[in-house]
Scaffold this motif. Structure first.
Motif, PDB file in Angstrom:
ATOM      1  N   GLU A 129      42.153  43.009  45.319  1.00  0.00           N
ATOM      2  CA  GLU A 129      40.901  43.594  44.815  1.00  0.00           C
ATOM      3  C   GLU A 129      39.791  42.563  44.793  1.00  0.00           C
ATOM      4  OE1 GLU A 129      40.439  46.365  41.077  1.00  0.00           O
ATOM      5  OE2 GLU A 129      42.460  45.583  41.306  1.00  0.00           O
ATOM      6  N   LYS A 130      38.583  42.985  45.126  1.00  0.00           N
ATOM      7  CA  LYS A 130      37.439  42.065  45.120  1.00  0.00           C
ATOM      8  C   LYS A 130      37.089  41.667  43.686  1.00  0.00           C
ATOM      9  CE  LYS A 130      35.867  42.473  49.547  1.00  0.00           C
ATOM     10  NZ  LYS A 130      36.361  41.431  50.421  1.00  0.00           N
ATOM     11  N   LYS A 131      36.887  40.371  43.495  1.00  0.00           N
ATOM     12  CA  LYS A 131      36.470  39.897  42.169  1.00  0.00           C
ATOM     13  C   LYS A 131      35.002  39.499  42.224  1.00  0.00           C
ATOM     14  CE  LYS A 131      40.798  37.542  40.863  1.00  0.00           C
ATOM     15  NZ  LYS A 131      41.427  36.666  41.846  1.00  0.00           N
ATOM     16  N   ILE A 138      32.718  37.322  40.004  1.00  0.00           N
ATOM     17  CA  ILE A 138      32.926  36.384  38.893  1.00  0.00           C
ATOM     18  C   ILE A 138      31.583  35.860  38.412  1.00  0.00           C
ATOM     19  CG2 ILE A 138      34.062  34.230  38.203  1.00  0.00           C
ATOM     20  CD1 ILE A 138      35.736  34.997  41.026  1.00  0.00           C
ATOM     21  N   ASP A 176      38.278  37.303  48.562  1.00  0.00           N
ATOM     22  CA  ASP A 176      38.209  38.323  47.499  1.00  0.00           C
ATOM     23  C   ASP A 176      37.395  37.863  46.285  1.00  0.00           C
ATOM     24  OD1 ASP A 176      40.038  36.384  46.796  1.00  0.00           O
ATOM     25  OD2 ASP A 176      41.351  37.777  45.723  1.00  0.00           O
ATOM     26  N   GLU A 177      36.720  36.713  46.386  1.00  0.00           N
ATOM     27  CA  GLU A 177      35.975  36.202  45.228  1.00  0.00           C
ATOM     28  C   GLU A 177      34.499  35.991  45.550  1.00  0.00           C
ATOM     29  OE1 GLU A 177      37.894  32.566  44.013  1.00  0.00           O
ATOM     30  OE2 GLU A 177      39.656  33.615  43.198  1.00  0.00           O
ATOM     31  N   THR A 236      33.574  41.655  37.449  1.00  0.00           N
ATOM     32  CA  THR A 236      34.955  42.019  37.114  1.00  0.00           C
ATOM     33  C   THR A 236      35.582  40.912  36.269  1.00  0.00           C
ATOM     34  OG1 THR A 236      35.790  40.935  39.108  1.00  0.00           O
ATOM     35  CG2 THR A 236      35.251  43.291  39.286  1.00  0.00           C
ATOM     36  N   HIS A 237      35.047  39.680  36.425  1.00  0.00           N
ATOM     37  CA  HIS A 237      35.566  38.514  35.710  1.00  0.00           C
ATOM     38  C   HIS A 237      34.382  37.698  35.178  1.00  0.00           C
ATOM     39  CE1 HIS A 237      38.952  39.770  38.088  1.00  0.00           C
ATOM     40  NE2 HIS A 237      39.757  38.938  37.427  1.00  0.00           N
ATOM     41  N   LYS A 297      37.558  42.615  33.508  1.00  0.00           N
ATOM     42  CA  LYS A 297      39.024  42.550  33.476  1.00  0.00           C
ATOM     43  C   LYS A 297      39.538  41.290  32.796  1.00  0.00           C
ATOM     44  CE  LYS A 297      39.915  45.484  37.348  1.00  0.00           C
ATOM     45  NZ  LYS A 297      39.684  45.474  38.780  1.00  0.00           N
ATOM     46  N   ARG A 299      42.763  32.594  38.131  1.00  0.00           N
ATOM     47  CA  ARG A 299      43.638  33.305  39.074  1.00  0.00           C
ATOM     48  C   ARG A 299      45.038  33.554  38.513  1.00  0.00           C
ATOM     49  NH1 ARG A 299      41.438  29.046  43.524  1.00  0.00           N
ATOM     50  NH2 ARG A 299      39.451  30.067  43.965  1.00  0.00           N
TER      51      ARG A 299
END
Ligand code: NAP
Ligand code: GDP
Length: 318
Positions: free
Chosen positions: A4-6, A8, A32-33, A61-62, A104, A229
């Motif tokens: 899943e794409k993060k 941040i 993905d980041e 998401t983060h 998340k 991670r």
């Protein structure tokens, strides 16, 4: 299967730790980041509406939450109320919006200087709330301790994955090198730079006897990305060099003087405060997860920080 794409969001992304994370993330980009590095110019996170707007804009998401009012011993002693209020406001806005926007995972940043003043050594992650902090920085300490309380409360009530890390004294490129407000290493580097120009000795505050564990910002940044991670606990984790790497302020001052090849050496100004004598931290928990992590030797990291300061003198925060 593609992960899943993060997205941040790094609050405090323009500071010492934020810029180190940027550097390390750029060395090893992951598909993905996506990182967003914020400064106080993007939003004053003391302001609830401005904080909400930022979350609306980026939908992270983060969150790596670094933004804080930060300073060395001498500025903390003068501004305990500001450190308490500003940091409580920033943390509450960031954590509440993280909850509201369904983030998340949040990783916030505590510090080993928030531990009880009267304690047994080495300190570990279970001891944060065991007694009053040192009187010199009680404002900063109580605000930071509350993050751990909030993390557990968000987890208990809403199932949020909000956690925190506890670094020891950090230093490196993009530090605050201001002579009044800085932490000890950037303060000494700036003073040594001036002493070299003027052919004078390096003036070191206090007795030189206090002990500290220093972590280089790039090492800390690598550990932050590992926490992002891999680390699943709500409870915090101390990010520190080994206990054997603890040094006295006098030893550190000598390393700074050596990096500048200061011919006049160092002089201790014992009229100035020492602050906490020591806050020796155990990195056993970290070593259980990452037994082989290699920290940059302190002398090498100080040399790199000196080089960065000299090369970036005009733009460095000072
Ligand atoms: P720093 O270099 O002083 O950076 C502070 C960051 O916070 C900057 O990006 C600053 O933005 C931002 N900030 C400050 N007030 C803000 C506000 N009201 N709204 C939005 N952003 C704001 O600090 P650092 O040393 O990187 O510290 C990062 C984290 O590590 C902090 O949580 C600190 O408590 C923790 N920590 C630091 C140390 C250490 O020795 N330095 C040790 C242990 C833990 P601007 O650039 O725009 O001002
Ligand atoms: P602390 O680790 O939270 O206490 O914060 P600092 O990074 O400010 O370190 C403080 C220790 O370094 C104290 O023992 C000070 O007396 C000593 N020290 C020596 N010279 C300096 C200096 O130029 N600036 C600062 N901030 N501390 C200094």
């Amino acid at each position: 299967m593609a992960s899943e794409k993060k997205v941040i969001l790094v609050t405090g992304g323009s500071g010492l730790v934020g810029q180190a994370i940027k550097n390390v993330a750029e060395q090893d980009p992951r598909e993905d980041e996506t990182y967003i590095f914020l400064s106080s110019k993007d939003a004053d996170l003391k302001d609830p509406a401005a904080t909400e707007k930022i979350f609306e804009k980026y939908h992270p998401t983060h969150v790596i939450h670094l933004a804080a009012m930060v300073g060395g011993l001498f500025t903390n002693m003068k501004h305990n109320l500001d450190f308490l209020r500003n940091n409580i406001l920033i943390n509450d806005n960031v954590l509440q919006n993280s909850y509201k926007f369904g983030v998340k995972k949040v990783i916030s940043c505590l510090s080993t200087c928030i531990f009880p003043d009267k304690t047994s050594y080495p300190i570990d992650e279970t001891m944060i709330h065991d007694g009053p902090p040192h009187s010199s920085n009680f404002g900063y300490s109580y605000a930071k301790r509350l993050i751990d309380v909030q993390n557990h409360a968000y987890h208990q009530q809403h199932g949020c994955h909000f956690t925190s890390v506890i670094p020891t004294n950090v230093f490196g490129a993009h530090d605050n090198y201001n002579l009044e407000d800085s932490h000890v290493i950037p303060g000494l580097i700036h003073k040594a730079y001036l002493a070299k120009k003027e052919g004078k000795p390096l003036m070191v505050f206090g007795s030189g006897k206090p002990l500290r564990q220093f972590i280089y910002s790039l090492d800390l940044a690598k550990l932050f990305l590992w926490v992002l991670r891999e680390y699943e606990e709500i409870d915090p984790i101390i990010l520190s060099v080994d206990e054997a790497s603890e040094v006295s302020i006098e030893q550190v001052a000598q390393m700074v003087a050596d990096a500048f090849k200061l011919e006049q050496g160092i002089v201790l100004d014992t009229t100035k405060a020492d602050g906490q004598y020591k806050k020796t931290a155990s990195n056993n928990k970290l070593r259980c997860y990452l037994p082989d992590f290699q920290f940059t030797p302190l002398k090498d990291a100080i040399k790199s920080s000196v080089e960065w300061f000299v090369q970036n003198y005009d733009v460095a925060r000072k």
